[in-house]
Write a protein that holds these residues in place. Structure first.
Motif, short mmCIF file in Angstrom:
data_model
loop_
_atom_site.label_atom_id
_atom_site.label_comp_id
_atom_site.label_asym_id
_atom_site.label_seq_id
_atom_site.Cartn_x
_atom_site.Cartn_y
_atom_site.Cartn_z
N GLY A 25 0.86 -1.16 -0.03
CA GLY A 25 0.08 -0.08 0.32
C GLY A 25 1.06 1.10 0.05
O GLY A 25 0.53 2.15 -0.66
N LYS A 26 1.95 1.25 0.69
CA LYS A 26 2.77 2.28 1.00
C LYS A 26 3.40 2.51 -0.29
O LYS A 26 3.64 3.78 -1.02
N ILE A 27 4.18 1.57 -1.20
CA ILE A 27 4.77 1.73 -2.34
C ILE A 27 3.66 2.06 -3.42
O ILE A 27 4.02 2.92 -4.14
N ALA A 28 2.52 1.74 -3.32
CA ALA A 28 1.50 2.16 -4.48
C ALA A 28 1.12 3.48 -4.22
O ALA A 28 0.92 4.22 -5.29
N ALA A 29 1.21 4.07 -3.03
CA ALA A 29 0.95 5.44 -2.93
C ALA A 29 2.16 6.52 -3.38
O ALA A 29 1.83 7.18 -3.81
N LEU A 30 3.14 5.83 -3.25
CA LEU A 30 4.58 6.52 -3.47
C LEU A 30 4.36 6.71 -5.04
O LEU A 30 4.70 7.85 -5.58
N LEU A 31 3.84 5.43 -5.51
CA LEU A 31 4.05 5.51 -7.20
C LEU A 31 3.07 6.45 -7.66
O LEU A 31 3.12 6.75 -8.97
N ARG A 32 1.88 6.74 -6.83
CA ARG A 32 0.92 7.66 -7.17
C ARG A 32 1.44 9.24 -7.04
O ARG A 32 0.63 9.96 -7.13
N GLY A 33 2.50 9.24 -6.16
CA GLY A 33 3.03 10.65 -5.99
C GLY A 33 2.35 10.93 -4.47
O GLY A 33 2.57 12.31 -4.13
N GLU A 34 1.98 10.29 -3.65
CA GLU A 34 1.46 10.43 -2.31
C GLU A 34 2.62 10.00 -1.02
O GLU A 34 2.91 8.91 -1.34
N ILE A 35 2.91 10.93 -0.51
CA ILE A 35 3.90 10.88 0.32
C ILE A 35 3.24 10.46 2.04
O ILE A 35 2.12 10.99 2.23
N PRO A 36 3.61 9.24 2.39
CA PRO A 36 3.08 8.84 3.58
C PRO A 36 3.28 9.31 4.97
O PRO A 36 2.79 9.15 5.95
N ILE A 37 4.26 10.45 4.79
CA ILE A 37 4.81 10.89 6.33
C ILE A 37 4.50 12.46 5.77
O ILE A 37 4.73 12.98 4.51
N PHE A 38 4.44 13.46 6.94
CA PHE A 38 4.41 14.76 6.59
C PHE A 38 5.80 15.31 6.88
O PHE A 38 6.46 15.25 7.99
N GLU A 39 6.44 15.77 5.89
CA GLU A 39 7.87 16.45 6.14
C GLU A 39 7.76 17.78 4.86
O GLU A 39 7.84 17.26 3.76
N PRO A 40 8.08 19.07 5.43
CA PRO A 40 8.13 20.08 4.67
C PRO A 40 8.93 19.63 3.39
O PRO A 40 10.14 19.71 3.65
N GLY A 41 8.43 20.11 2.00
CA GLY A 41 9.32 20.00 1.01
C GLY A 41 9.66 18.57 0.62
O GLY A 41 10.04 18.58 -0.91
N LEU A 42 9.20 17.64 1.25
CA LEU A 42 9.64 16.23 0.78
C LEU A 42 8.76 15.89 -0.51
O LEU A 42 9.25 15.02 -1.35
N ASP A 43 7.40 16.22 -0.60
CA ASP A 43 6.50 15.70 -1.68
C ASP A 43 7.34 16.40 -3.13
O ASP A 43 7.34 15.56 -4.19
N VAL A 44 7.56 17.50 -3.08
CA VAL A 44 8.32 18.28 -4.00
C VAL A 44 9.55 17.60 -4.56
O VAL A 44 9.73 17.35 -5.76
#
Length: 439
Positions: free
Chosen positions: A34-53
């Motif tokens: 589930g975590k890998i699928a989310a990352l492949l969709r561009g969804e970040i499983p943790i909150f960390e400023p700037g990590l999504d970009v």
């Protein structure tokens, strides 16, 4: 360099994304589909400023990939980082190394050519020796060097910490491994980051010793805060006065409700257990843990005292749930024993946090949650500031007072100036400041 990062938790994902940003080819591996699928969709499983970009940029550039199968990434890797969780083991406080050892065995089965296997996870002294033994036991022909490379990332500032580190500690006596890790971290040479090579066990010890010392500083200033309240001193000025001594420094001298998070509680407990296994008593670290635990439980009593009586049937608004701002991490957060203590006193609790409420619901399912700090305060008999989120510093104090049924504010992070609170008519209590300064 080709890098395989085993584990996409906080350390693994931030480290992998930053290595990719250096120009390396990085594949992050995790068994959680589930975590890998989310990352492949561009969804970040943790909150960390700037990590999504950062992740999106390097995925788009083709330098960062995600998968659940470590076979190909490990086979082609120059370096394999183990960045899996090492939570406190239930019952005894030792670090649970089962995930580290499982990763070592899986790496051994598929590794090809000379490869450096690096423990990035926080692990007890001697873990690298066991990782090497397990790999050689599972694959005697494996050409590997096992190294330690502890992380020193602050949640909420992890990307900056990775790219502008105080130091990079590498534990290995293997010259080939030194060269590989030197090449991996070479992009940081422009920032003049000191690359410190040590023995493997020394590197493992540095991580625990650093966290235990910082936890000790926090606990020390919290005890000084209690004394300051009694004698009429101001702990913020005390901290500044001692912090200006360059032998001490100003960091980690902010009084509050006690330390929490993913590192300090877990690592100090593990260090104590490591010491006991070797017939050594770390009296200072043991005291730090005891004082910190007691402090967290005492915060609910502080709220009750500020209100001036029983909290039974009263509503307490709690602002901030995560253990620090700019993260959604609830691990060992001071808010948990505070809220639990308030509930035990018969109070009703309503809470707000900018990003942590989803995680908080898992730990604190029996309270009410508000999407806005003013709605959280509406009709409450007292309000407690637990986490120093920036948006709480800019609250409209007049509006806040009008929302509260009783103007009682307990500021566990010394966010507000006592004179401002007094001017707005609040009954105000904070940490380590004399009663006449409280309002």
């Amino acid at each position: 360099m080709h890098i395989a990062m085993i584990g996409t938790g906080y350390v693994g994902l931030v480290s992998g994304a930053c290595f990719a940003d250096f120009g390396h080819q990085v594949t992050c591996v995790d068994k959680d589909e589930g975590k890998i699928a989310a990352l492949l969709r561009g969804e970040i499983p943790i909150f960390e400023p700037g990590l999504d970009v950062l992740v999106a940029t390097n995925v788009k550039a083709g330098r960062l990939k995600f998968t659940t199968d470590l076979t190909a990434p490990v086979a082609e890797a120059d370096a394999v980082f183990i960045a899996v969780g090492t939570p406190s083991r239930r019952g005894d406080g030792h670090a649970d190394l089962s995930y580290v050892y499982a990763a070592a065995r899986e790496i051994a089965a598929v590794v090809q050519g000379f490869t450096v296997v690096i423990t990035k996870s926080t692990v007890p002294v001697g873990t690298g020796d066991e990782v090497e033994r397990l790999i050689r036991e599972a694959n005697p022909s494996a050409d590997v060097a096992v190294a330690s490379n502890p992380e020193f990332l602050r949640e909420g500032a992890a990307i900056r910490d990775f790219k502008f580190p105080d130091r990079i500690v590498v534990g290995t006596m293997d010259e080939r491994a030194r060269k590989v890790l030197g090449d991996i971290y070479r992009p940081l040479s422009l920032n003049q980051a000191p690359l410190m090579f040590t023995g493997r066990r020394t590197a493992e010890m540095i991580k625990y010793a650093a966290n235990a010392f910082l936890a000790t500083k926090i606990t020390f200033i919290n005890e000084i805060a209690d004394l300051s309240e009694k004698v009429g001193a101001n702990v913020q000025e005390v901290a500044r006065g001692i912090g200006l001594d360059n032998r001490i420094g100003t960091k980690f001298l902010h009084a509050g409700p006690g330390f929490g998070g993913s590192c300090f509680p877990k690592d100090t407990k593990a260090l104590v257990k490591i010491a006991l296994d070797h017939d050594v008593h770390l009296r200072i670290v043991e005291a730090v843990l005891a004082v910190n635990d007691n402090r967290k439980r005492a915060m609910a009593r502080k709220v009750s005292s500020a209100y001036g009586g029983s909290l039974r049937g009263k509503t307490v608004a709690v602002l901030g749930l995560t253990f620090k701002p700019d993260t959604d991490d609830m691990r060992d957060a001071p808010s948990i024993p505070l809220v639990t203590g308030l509930l035990d006193m018969g109070a009703k609790v309503r809470a707000h946090d900018p990003v942590g409420m989803e995680m908080a619901r898992r730990e604190l399912p029996d309270i009410e949650y508000s999407d806005d700090p003013y709605l959280c305060a509406r009709g409450a008999d007292a309000l407690v500031v637990v986490t120093e989120w920036a948006q709480y510093r800019a609250l409209d104090l007049e509006r806040l007072k009008n929302e509260l049924a009783h103007p009682v504010v307990v500021d566990l992070r010394n966010v507000y100036r006592p004179e401002d609170m007094a001017a707005h008519g609040f009954i105000y209590d904070s940490i380590g400041r004399p009663p006449e300064a409280q309002g």
